[in-house]
Design an enzyme around this catalytic site. Structure first.
Site, PDB file in Angstrom:
ATOM      1  N   PRO A  59       0.849  -1.203   0.000  1.00  0.00           N
ATOM      2  CA  PRO A  59       0.000   0.000   0.000  1.00  0.00           C
ATOM      3  C   PRO A  59       0.878   1.244   0.000  1.00  0.00           C
ATOM      4  O   PRO A  59       1.809   1.350   0.804  1.00  0.00           O
ATOM      5  CB  PRO A  59      -0.785  -0.129   1.308  1.00  0.00           C
ATOM      6  CG  PRO A  59       0.019  -1.051   2.173  1.00  0.00           C
ATOM      7  CD  PRO A  59       0.755  -1.967   1.252  1.00  0.00           C
ATOM      8  N   THR A  69       0.472   5.413  -0.204  1.00  0.00           N
ATOM      9  CA  THR A  69      -0.302   6.651  -0.255  1.00  0.00           C
ATOM     10  C   THR A  69       0.311   7.605  -1.262  1.00  0.00           C
ATOM     11  O   THR A  69       1.520   7.855  -1.228  1.00  0.00           O
ATOM     12  CB  THR A  69      -0.338   7.278   1.155  1.00  0.00           C
ATOM     13  OG1 THR A  69      -1.200   6.479   1.960  1.00  0.00           O
ATOM     14  CG2 THR A  69      -0.845   8.706   1.128  1.00  0.00           C
ATOM     15  N   ALA A 101      -3.719   3.520   1.226  1.00  0.00           N
ATOM     16  CA  ALA A 101      -4.679   3.574   2.320  1.00  0.00           C
ATOM     17  C   ALA A 101      -5.872   4.451   1.923  1.00  0.00           C
ATOM     18  O   ALA A 101      -5.701   5.525   1.342  1.00  0.00           O
ATOM     19  CB  ALA A 101      -4.006   4.121   3.567  1.00  0.00           C
ATOM     20  N   GLY A 135      -3.906  -1.670  10.318  1.00  0.00           N
ATOM     21  CA  GLY A 135      -3.710  -1.695  11.769  1.00  0.00           C
ATOM     22  C   GLY A 135      -2.283  -1.310  12.130  1.00  0.00           C
ATOM     23  O   GLY A 135      -1.840  -1.607  13.237  1.00  0.00           O
ATOM     24  N   TYR A 138      -1.466   4.513  13.274  1.00  0.00           N
ATOM     25  CA  TYR A 138      -2.803   5.072  13.029  1.00  0.00           C
ATOM     26  C   TYR A 138      -3.818   4.466  14.012  1.00  0.00           C
ATOM     27  O   TYR A 138      -3.450   3.743  14.940  1.00  0.00           O
ATOM     28  CB  TYR A 138      -3.195   4.877  11.553  1.00  0.00           C
ATOM     29  CG  TYR A 138      -2.221   5.603  10.637  1.00  0.00           C
ATOM     30  CD1 TYR A 138      -2.072   6.999  10.725  1.00  0.00           C
ATOM     31  CD2 TYR A 138      -1.406   4.923   9.749  1.00  0.00           C
ATOM     32  CE1 TYR A 138      -1.155   7.678   9.922  1.00  0.00           C
ATOM     33  CE2 TYR A 138      -0.480   5.595   8.946  1.00  0.00           C
ATOM     34  CZ  TYR A 138      -0.366   6.973   9.044  1.00  0.00           C
ATOM     35  OH  TYR A 138       0.542   7.637   8.263  1.00  0.00           O
ATOM     36  N   GLY A 171      12.157  -3.066   2.658  1.00  0.00           N
ATOM     37  CA  GLY A 171      13.532  -3.117   2.160  1.00  0.00           C
ATOM     38  C   GLY A 171      13.897  -4.401   1.432  1.00  0.00           C
ATOM     39  O   GLY A 171      15.076  -4.686   1.228  1.00  0.00           O
ATOM     40  N   GLY A 223       7.277  -1.979  -2.043  1.00  0.00           N
ATOM     41  CA  GLY A 223       6.732  -0.624  -2.068  1.00  0.00           C
ATOM     42  C   GLY A 223       7.437   0.277  -3.057  1.00  0.00           C
ATOM     43  O   GLY A 223       7.026   0.415  -4.221  1.00  0.00           O
TER      44      GLY A 223
HETATM   45  C1  FNR Z   1       4.205   3.931   2.276  1.00  0.00           C
HETATM   46  N1  FNR Z   1       3.801   2.904   3.142  1.00  0.00           N
HETATM   47  C2  FNR Z   1       2.465   2.753   3.443  1.00  0.00           C
HETATM   48  N2  FNR Z   1       2.047   1.741   4.259  1.00  0.00           N
HETATM   49  C3  FNR Z   1       0.739   1.527   4.487  1.00  0.00           C
HETATM   50  O1  FNR Z   1       0.398   0.593   5.202  1.00  0.00           O
HETATM   51  N3  FNR Z   1      -0.204   2.324   3.889  1.00  0.00           N
HETATM   52  C4  FNR Z   1       0.117   3.365   3.076  1.00  0.00           C
HETATM   53  O2  FNR Z   1      -0.771   4.040   2.547  1.00  0.00           O
HETATM   54  C5  FNR Z   1       1.504   3.625   2.864  1.00  0.00           C
HETATM   55  N4  FNR Z   1       1.921   4.670   2.098  1.00  0.00           N
HETATM   56  C6  FNR Z   1       3.239   4.821   1.762  1.00  0.00           C
HETATM   57  C7  FNR Z   1       3.620   5.825   0.857  1.00  0.00           C
HETATM   58  C8  FNR Z   1       4.951   5.940   0.460  1.00  0.00           C
HETATM   59  C9  FNR Z   1       5.329   7.010  -0.524  1.00  0.00           C
HETATM   60  C10 FNR Z   1       5.918   5.036   0.970  1.00  0.00           C
HETATM   61  C11 FNR Z   1       7.356   5.108   0.520  1.00  0.00           C
HETATM   62  C12 FNR Z   1       5.541   4.058   1.868  1.00  0.00           C
HETATM   63  C13 FNR Z   1       4.763   1.850   3.560  1.00  0.00           C
HETATM   64  C14 FNR Z   1       4.916   0.797   2.462  1.00  0.00           C
HETATM   65  O3  FNR Z   1       3.718   0.041   2.326  1.00  0.00           O
HETATM   66  C15 FNR Z   1       6.082  -0.191   2.744  1.00  0.00           C
HETATM   67  O4  FNR Z   1       5.868  -0.840   3.967  1.00  0.00           O
HETATM   68  C16 FNR Z   1       7.430   0.509   2.780  1.00  0.00           C
HETATM   69  O5  FNR Z   1       7.597   1.362   1.665  1.00  0.00           O
HETATM   70  C17 FNR Z   1       8.595  -0.492   2.835  1.00  0.00           C
HETATM   71  O6  FNR Z   1       8.649  -1.285   1.685  1.00  0.00           O
HETATM   72  P1  FNR Z   1       9.759  -0.999   0.516  1.00  0.00           P
HETATM   73  O7  FNR Z   1       9.452   0.346  -0.064  1.00  0.00           O
HETATM   74  O8  FNR Z   1      11.117  -1.019   1.179  1.00  0.00           O
HETATM   75  O9  FNR Z   1       9.579  -2.134  -0.450  1.00  0.00           O
END
Ligand code: FNR
Length: 352
Positions: free
Chosen positions: A25, A27, A58, A180, A184, A300, A321
């Protein structure tokens, strides 16, 4: 690459994924001013349909859940119609998509929702303790001291989560992931830093898990356990301070979640190499040891590191992500061993 990562995975009797790579996910703050998904978002998700499962950015369940600009909603008919276009596009491309359901709790700001003149303009949280700092992208706004949620508010919130889950199914989503994680609303109940209640929603693991489990159970009752998943952050790392006692809360909460037979449990982390003393190591290792069904790791990972970890049975699925922002064709590139475009924050200004 020839690995389990690219083979189908059976979530349950209703849902089989084409591969084990999930789009995390993310945003993006690109919905229109009525918080309706745009055509650019339809195309953005459509381009990523090769993921075994897309988890949407989200999506707020009601106006007072909003803490960031232009985050989409799933409470008006226009929003449901907007999401239908997204899910139709993803399905046409052979993909699957879950909606991540969100209420930011004390991370909300009335700047975003008071203008609608609705009657629930308070920022709401388990306890009247503000988050430190200023609202991202709105530096002149500071977070407010929230109103402590009443039992009546809780009943309404549980109903609103369940309604949003029904709306998600109406909009064509394959299921929902309850947000969850990441400090938040639901996570605010699960940590001592933000939950100082002395009623039946505070003080003990059973009480602190009560509201999150009510949400889980209401959503299961509305759309079925096969279509219900949850993301959690037992390691406090965002909008939250850690407390060693949190461990007992999550031990209990996870034991309860195991009995719900959810579609999956998703780790909420930015970097899964981080360790937490009170969890005895990484978040994914802690979740694996305390939850026996399908586990999604995140934070990561590369395709290679995830593939190795899956072979070692450390988790079942991986969510990717930032690399998915930089590479709409991430799965094809992994299949063909192509070089990936490196992620950078400037990419957040447009939906490629
Ligand atoms: C996120 N992440 C995130 N997590 C979540 O639960 N809901 C969300 O809406 C968001 N939004 C979001 C926006 C942006 C721009 C980033 C970079 C990250 C966290 C994301 O889901 C993920 O856990 C992390 O980015 C780590 O994974 P990667 O990027 O290392 O593969």
């Amino acid at each position: 690459m020839n690995s389990k990562l690219l083979q189908p995975y059976n979530l349950n009797s209703l849902i089989t994924l084409n591969n084990r790579i999930l789009m995390a996910p993310l945003t993006r703050c690109m919905a229109d001013d009525d918080l309706v998904p745009t055509q650019a978002m339809v195309e953005y998700y459509g381009r990523r349909a090769e993921a075994g499962l897309i988890i949407s950015e989200a999506i707020i369940i009601r106006p007072d859940g909003q803490g960031y600009p232009n985050t989409p909603g799933l409470f008006s008919s226009a929003q449901i119609e907007g999401w239908k276009k997204v899910t139709t596009k993803v399905k046409q491309q052979g993909g699957k998509i879950f909606a991540q359901l969100w209420h930011t709790g004390r991370v909300a700001h009335p700047f975003y929702f008071q203008k609608n003149n609705n009657d629930c303009a308070d920022v709401m949280a388990p306890s009247a303790i503000a988050v430190e700092g200023t609202v991202p992208r709105m530096r002149e706004l500071t977070y407010q001291v929230p109103k402590e949620i009443t039992e009546e508010d809780i009943t309404q919130l549980v109903n609103d989560y369940a309604q949003a889950a029904k709306n998600a199914i109406e909009a064509g989503f394959d299921g929902v992931e309850i947000h969850g994680a990441n400090g938040y609303l639901i996570d605010q109940f699960l940590h001592y830093d933000s939950n100082r209640r002395i009623d039946r929603y505070g003080e003990t693991p059973e009480n602190m898990s009560r509201f999150p489990l009510q949400v889980v159970d209401a959503i299961i009752a509305a759309i079925g356990h096969e279509r219900t998943a949850i993301r959690v952050s037992p390691g406090a790392y965002f909008n939250m301070a850690a407390d060693v006692k949190d461990r007992q809360v999550f031990d209990y909460f996870l034991s309860q979640l195991t009995t719900r037979d959810l579609a999956y449990l998703h780790e909420g982390m930015f970097d899964d190499s981080m360790t937490f003393d009170y969890l005895g190591g990484t978040v994914s290792a802690y979740l694996r040891a305390n939850y026996s069904n399908t586990l999604v790791a995140a934070g990561g990972y590369t395709a290679e590191s995830a593939s190795n970890a899956i072979d070692e049975n450390k988790f079942d699925l991986v969510a990717i992500g930032r690399a998915f922002i930089a590479n709409p064709d991430y799965v094809s590139k992994v299949k063909q061993n192509d070089e990936l475009v490196e992620y950078s924050e400037e990419m957040l200004t447009s939906l490629i």
